[in-house]
Design an enzyme around this catalytic site. Structure first.
Site, PDB file in Angstrom:
ATOM      1  CE1 TYR A   1     -16.577 -37.494  62.946  1.00 38.31           C
ATOM      2  CE2 TYR A   1     -16.795 -38.705  60.524  1.00 38.31           C
ATOM      3  CZ  TYR A   1     -16.914 -37.721  61.557  1.00 38.31           C
ATOM      4  OH  TYR A   1     -17.690 -36.892  61.128  1.00 38.31           O
TER       5      TYR A   1
ATOM      6  NE  ARG B   1     -21.217 -27.636  55.721  1.00 45.72           N
ATOM      7  CZ  ARG B   1     -21.093 -28.211  56.569  1.00 45.72           C
ATOM      8  NH1 ARG B   1     -19.378 -28.039  56.232  1.00 45.72           N
ATOM      9  NH2 ARG B   1     -21.258 -29.056  57.511  1.00 45.72           N
TER      10      ARG B   1
ATOM     11  CG  ASP C   1     -17.024 -28.109  60.423  1.00 42.23           C
ATOM     12  OD1 ASP C   1     -16.410 -28.762  58.846  1.00 42.23           O
ATOM     13  OD2 ASP C   1     -18.232 -27.821  60.406  1.00 42.23           O
TER      14      ASP C   1
ATOM     15  CD  GLU D   1     -13.094 -34.103  56.746  1.00 39.63           C
ATOM     16  OE1 GLU D   1     -13.788 -34.306  55.143  1.00 39.63           O
ATOM     17  OE2 GLU D   1     -14.025 -34.082  57.763  1.00 39.63           O
TER      18      GLU D   1
ATOM     19  CG  HIS E   1     -19.379 -35.133  52.135  1.00 41.99           C
ATOM     20  ND1 HIS E   1     -18.595 -33.531  52.327  1.00 41.99           N
ATOM     21  CD2 HIS E   1     -19.759 -35.347  53.967  1.00 41.99           C
ATOM     22  CE1 HIS E   1     -17.533 -33.911  53.364  1.00 41.99           C
ATOM     23  NE2 HIS E   1     -18.959 -34.241  54.498  1.00 41.99           N
TER      24      HIS E   1
ATOM     25  CG  HIS F   1     -15.382 -38.176  56.467  1.00 42.92           C
ATOM     26  ND1 HIS F   1     -15.988 -38.051  58.122  1.00 42.92           N
ATOM     27  CD2 HIS F   1     -16.236 -36.601  56.450  1.00 42.92           C
ATOM     28  CE1 HIS F   1     -16.414 -37.016  58.349  1.00 42.92           C
ATOM     29  NE2 HIS F   1     -16.974 -36.258  57.457  1.00 42.92           N
TER      30      HIS F   1
END
Length: 303
Positions: A146, A49, A217, A268, A74, A144
């Site tokens: 997962y 962000r 996060d 990340e 992003h 990114h």
């Protein structure tokens, strides 16, 4: 267009040119990552962000699209959703390129980016990032992916153990942008040096964990060793990340939809998030004549 990397151990990695995306990482007969929409794409021009969707560079204010509250997330998804990359194979490498024009999504400079995926016989997937610009700009790439090391990717990763040399973490504001300073991890829920069971993380009452939607996060800033690992005691599968980046943002799938919540975790590797807006977060500028060069490698193993 798709490309497939393989090694002598029957491991394979499928790469798609749309979004510079890793579609599959097949190891031990299992896809180690979630399928889209939880995609393992390259994020850019800026990962994470940018607060208030603006920044100042050389005394000039640049305004970006606001795609998450009052922030830009992003890079407005240019590299991962809007971009069709050019790709080709050389030996056991997939090389993808993309040219982002001056002014794209509000960012200055014509930026040429090359991402190289390579797979070796030690079951290591390496990602090399390279970029140049013709004008001062800002730049911060990540992938990114997962990860889910269970036999069923639709089960939570709360049984996984996260370990790494994370000396600091970056606290978040209510809009999930950085507060602008780092905190020591020692003695906190962010202290992963001896390994942290993710079940303990998502069930923590720590205000930062709750704020992020019951999980991580957060940017975890490395100490001397830029290594982190994720391990599932139930399957014995492990992924070990090594990088030259100063931190990694760990996202434990807190906003994944419905029953998929916490069914994937991102490691990340990147420059510190929102660094352009915070003194002391390090350099994030990309300038002519000074190429952007970073790497991250993920090694897969099983007990």
């Amino acid at each position: 267009m798709e490309f497939i990397l393989t090694n002598k151990n029957a491991m394979s990695v499928t790469v798609d040119t749309h979004g510079c995306l890793i579609k599959e990482i097949i190891f031990d007969g299992h896809n180690m990552i979630q399928e889209p929409p939880y995609s393992a794409a390259v994020i850019g021009r800026i990962a994470g962000r940018i607060s208030y969707a603006e920044f100042f560079l050389n005394g000039v204010r640049y305004e970006l699209p606001k795609n998450e509250n009052e922030n830009c997330l992003h890079g407005n998804h240019e590299f991962d959703r809007q971009a069709e990359w050019e790709g080709h194979m050389e030996d056991n490498k997939v090389i993808l390129t993309y040219d982002s024009p001056d002014g794209s999504n509000g960012f200055p400079g014509n930026v040429s980016t090359t991402v190289t995926y390579s797979l070796d016989d030690n079951n290591t997937l390496r990602i090399d990032y390279y970029a140049t610009t013709d004008k001062d700009t800002i730049f911060n790439l990540t992938n990114h992916a997962y990860f889910n090391l269970n036999d069923d990717n639709n089960t939570p990763i709360t049984n996984h153990i996260l370990t790494g040399d994370a000396k600091y973490y970056i606290p978040l504001l209510s809009d999930l942008t950085p507060e602008g300073y780092v905190e020591k991890t020692v003695g906190s829920i962010f202290d992963i040096r001896e390994g942290k069971l993710l079940k303990d993380v998502v069930e923590s009452t720590n205000s930062q964990i709750v704020l992020a939607g019951n999980g991580y996060d957060h940017a975890l800033v490395f100490g001397e060793s830029k290594v982190a690992s994720l391990y599932s005691p139930e399957t014995g599968r492990k992924v070990t990340m090594e990088t030259d980046y100063p931190c990694f943002v760990c996202y434990s799938g807190n906003q994944m939809k419905g029953d998929m919540k916490h069914c994937g975790i991102c490691l990340e590797a990147q420059l510190l998030p929102d660094a352009i807006n915070h003194d002391g977060f390090g350099e994030i500028e990309l300038t002519p004549g000074e190429p952007y060069k970073h790497f991250v490698a993920y090694r897969f193993s099983r007990d």
